[in-house]
Design an enzyme around this catalytic site. Structure first.
Site, PDB file in Angstrom:
ATOM      1  N   MET A   1     -12.165  -5.565   3.267  1.00 19.32           N
ATOM      2  CA  MET A   1     -11.503  -4.578   4.112  1.00 19.32           C
ATOM      3  C   MET A   1     -11.461  -5.073   5.559  1.00 19.32           C
ATOM      4  O   MET A   1     -12.488  -5.475   6.114  1.00 19.32           O
ATOM      5  CB  MET A   1     -12.238  -3.241   4.043  1.00 19.32           C
TER       6      MET A   1
ATOM      7  N   HIS B   1      -0.235  -1.233  -4.469  1.00 21.69           N
ATOM      8  CA  HIS B   1      -1.635  -0.947  -4.139  1.00 21.69           C
ATOM      9  C   HIS B   1      -1.793   0.565  -4.004  1.00 21.69           C
ATOM     10  O   HIS B   1      -1.171   1.194  -3.141  1.00 21.69           O
ATOM     11  CB  HIS B   1      -2.016  -1.646  -2.834  1.00 21.69           C
TER      12      HIS B   1
ATOM     13  N   MET C   1      -8.681   8.141  -2.836  1.00 22.82           N
ATOM     14  CA  MET C   1      -9.736   8.577  -1.915  1.00 22.82           C
ATOM     15  C   MET C   1     -10.191   9.982  -2.293  1.00 22.82           C
ATOM     16  O   MET C   1      -9.368  10.834  -2.628  1.00 22.82           O
ATOM     17  CB  MET C   1      -9.225   8.573  -0.473  1.00 22.82           C
TER      18      MET C   1
ATOM     19  N   SER D   1       0.836  -1.198   0.000  1.00 21.94           N
ATOM     20  CA  SER D   1       0.000   0.000   0.000  1.00 21.94           C
ATOM     21  C   SER D   1       0.868   1.245   0.000  1.00 21.94           C
ATOM     22  O   SER D   1       1.533   1.558   0.988  1.00 21.94           O
ATOM     23  CB  SER D   1      -0.925   0.012   1.221  1.00 21.94           C
TER      24      SER D   1
ATOM     25  N   HIS E   1      -7.212   0.969  -6.060  1.00 18.62           N
ATOM     26  CA  HIS E   1      -8.362   0.753  -5.179  1.00 18.62           C
ATOM     27  C   HIS E   1      -9.134   2.061  -5.095  1.00 18.62           C
ATOM     28  O   HIS E   1      -8.695   3.018  -4.447  1.00 18.62           O
ATOM     29  CB  HIS E   1      -7.841   0.306  -3.811  1.00 18.62           C
TER      30      HIS E   1
ATOM     31  N   ASP F   1      -7.133  -6.075   3.334  1.00 21.62           N
ATOM     32  CA  ASP F   1      -6.480  -4.767   3.364  1.00 21.62           C
ATOM     33  C   ASP F   1      -6.839  -4.060   4.661  1.00 21.62           C
ATOM     34  O   ASP F   1      -8.003  -3.784   4.924  1.00 21.62           O
ATOM     35  CB  ASP F   1      -6.959  -3.948   2.158  1.00 21.62           C
ATOM     36  N   GLY F   2      -5.804  -3.780   5.477  1.00 25.03           N
ATOM     37  CA  GLY F   2      -6.014  -3.021   6.700  1.00 25.03           C
ATOM     38  C   GLY F   2      -5.430  -3.701   7.922  1.00 25.03           C
ATOM     39  O   GLY F   2      -5.877  -4.779   8.306  1.00 25.03           O
TER      40      GLY F   2
ATOM     41  N   MET G   1     -11.697   4.291  -3.736  1.00 24.66           N
ATOM     42  CA  MET G   1     -12.581   4.593  -2.611  1.00 24.66           C
ATOM     43  C   MET G   1     -13.208   5.947  -2.889  1.00 24.66           C
ATOM     44  O   MET G   1     -12.920   6.953  -2.228  1.00 24.66           O
ATOM     45  CB  MET G   1     -11.791   4.573  -1.298  1.00 24.66           C
TER      46      MET G   1
ATOM     47  N   ASP H   1      -4.231   3.607  -3.320  1.00 26.15           N
ATOM     48  CA  ASP H   1      -5.507   3.973  -2.707  1.00 26.15           C
ATOM     49  C   ASP H   1      -5.948   5.361  -3.164  1.00 26.15           C
ATOM     50  O   ASP H   1      -5.330   6.370  -2.811  1.00 26.15           O
ATOM     51  CB  ASP H   1      -5.374   3.968  -1.173  1.00 26.15           C
TER      52      ASP H   1
END
Length: 215
Positions: A136, A32, A36, A7, A65, A174-175, A67, A34
């Protein structure tokens, strides 16, 4: 061995290209990314232009990803920016099947993500048509959160559905993924581990990546 997706949310954004090279050299399988928008999740990161700027450093697949709200408006942009895998949230669209097909039509692999409180039934009807199911293990929006252990049972149930139906999708978590929670996810049936803080804060990045691959 598990697939390790690093990530980039946890990297030094001012040195993002160099950070990508570092995680690639350490053995990460995917990057990865992210995205947002400050609406679907309470944070803002980066968009397609930043991802495109990383192409000169790219040696591994980009896993983007999304979001964001209204993801169907931006699929082409992220594909053109170099995304090999595009993951969208079931919660972010009214027409998930159409969106998955839209991703596939670009030539990218299609993934569907579910927040911790979203049941598998939200995407069960299209599991046979996706490449990745991202579960998630934190509430999305910020890095460095603690793994929500109740999601482990959801991983197990997803793996059972996959086996019973003969589906080919991979399960990703993920997380809060580290060497301990990575083993917990893997034991439940996870194939791809997304990790950010654990990798970037490690004193030995190669060893940290290997610990996840062997989870």
């Amino acid at each position: 061995m598990r697939i390790v997706s690093c990530s980039m949310l946890s990297c030094d954004f001012s040195q993002m290209g160099k950070e990508l090279v570092r995680v690639q050299d350490a053995g990460c399988d995917y990057a990865h990314l992210d995205v947002m928008d400050g609406a679907f999740v309470p944070n803002i990161t980066f968009g397609a232009p930043v991802i495109k700027s990383l192409l000169p450093y790219k040696k591994i697949p980009f896993e983007t990803h999304l979001m964001i709200e209204n993801p169907e408006k931006y699929i082409g942009d992220f594909r053109n920016a170099g995304s090999d895998i595009i993951i969208v949230h079931a919660e972010a669209t009214n027409h998930l099947d159409r969106l998955v097909n839209q991703i596939k039509e670009t030539g990218a692999k299609a993934g569907v993500a579910l927040n911790p409180a979203t049941p598998l039934s939200a995407c069960e009807e299209i599991l046979g048509n996706i490449d990745i199911l991202l579960l998630m293990t934190v509430n999305p929006g910020f890095g460095g959160q603690k793994y929500i252990s109740s999601v482990t049972d959801k991983i197990r149930r997803a793996a059972k559905i996959r086996a019973e139906k003969g589906y080919g999708f991979m399960i990703e978590t993920d997380g809060g993924i580290d060497s301990v929670t990575g083993r917990e996810s893997a034991a439940a049936g996870c194939d791809i581990l997304v990790s950010g803080s654990y990798l970037f804060k490690s004193k030995n990045l190669e060893a940290a990546v290997l610990s996840l691959k062997n989870a």
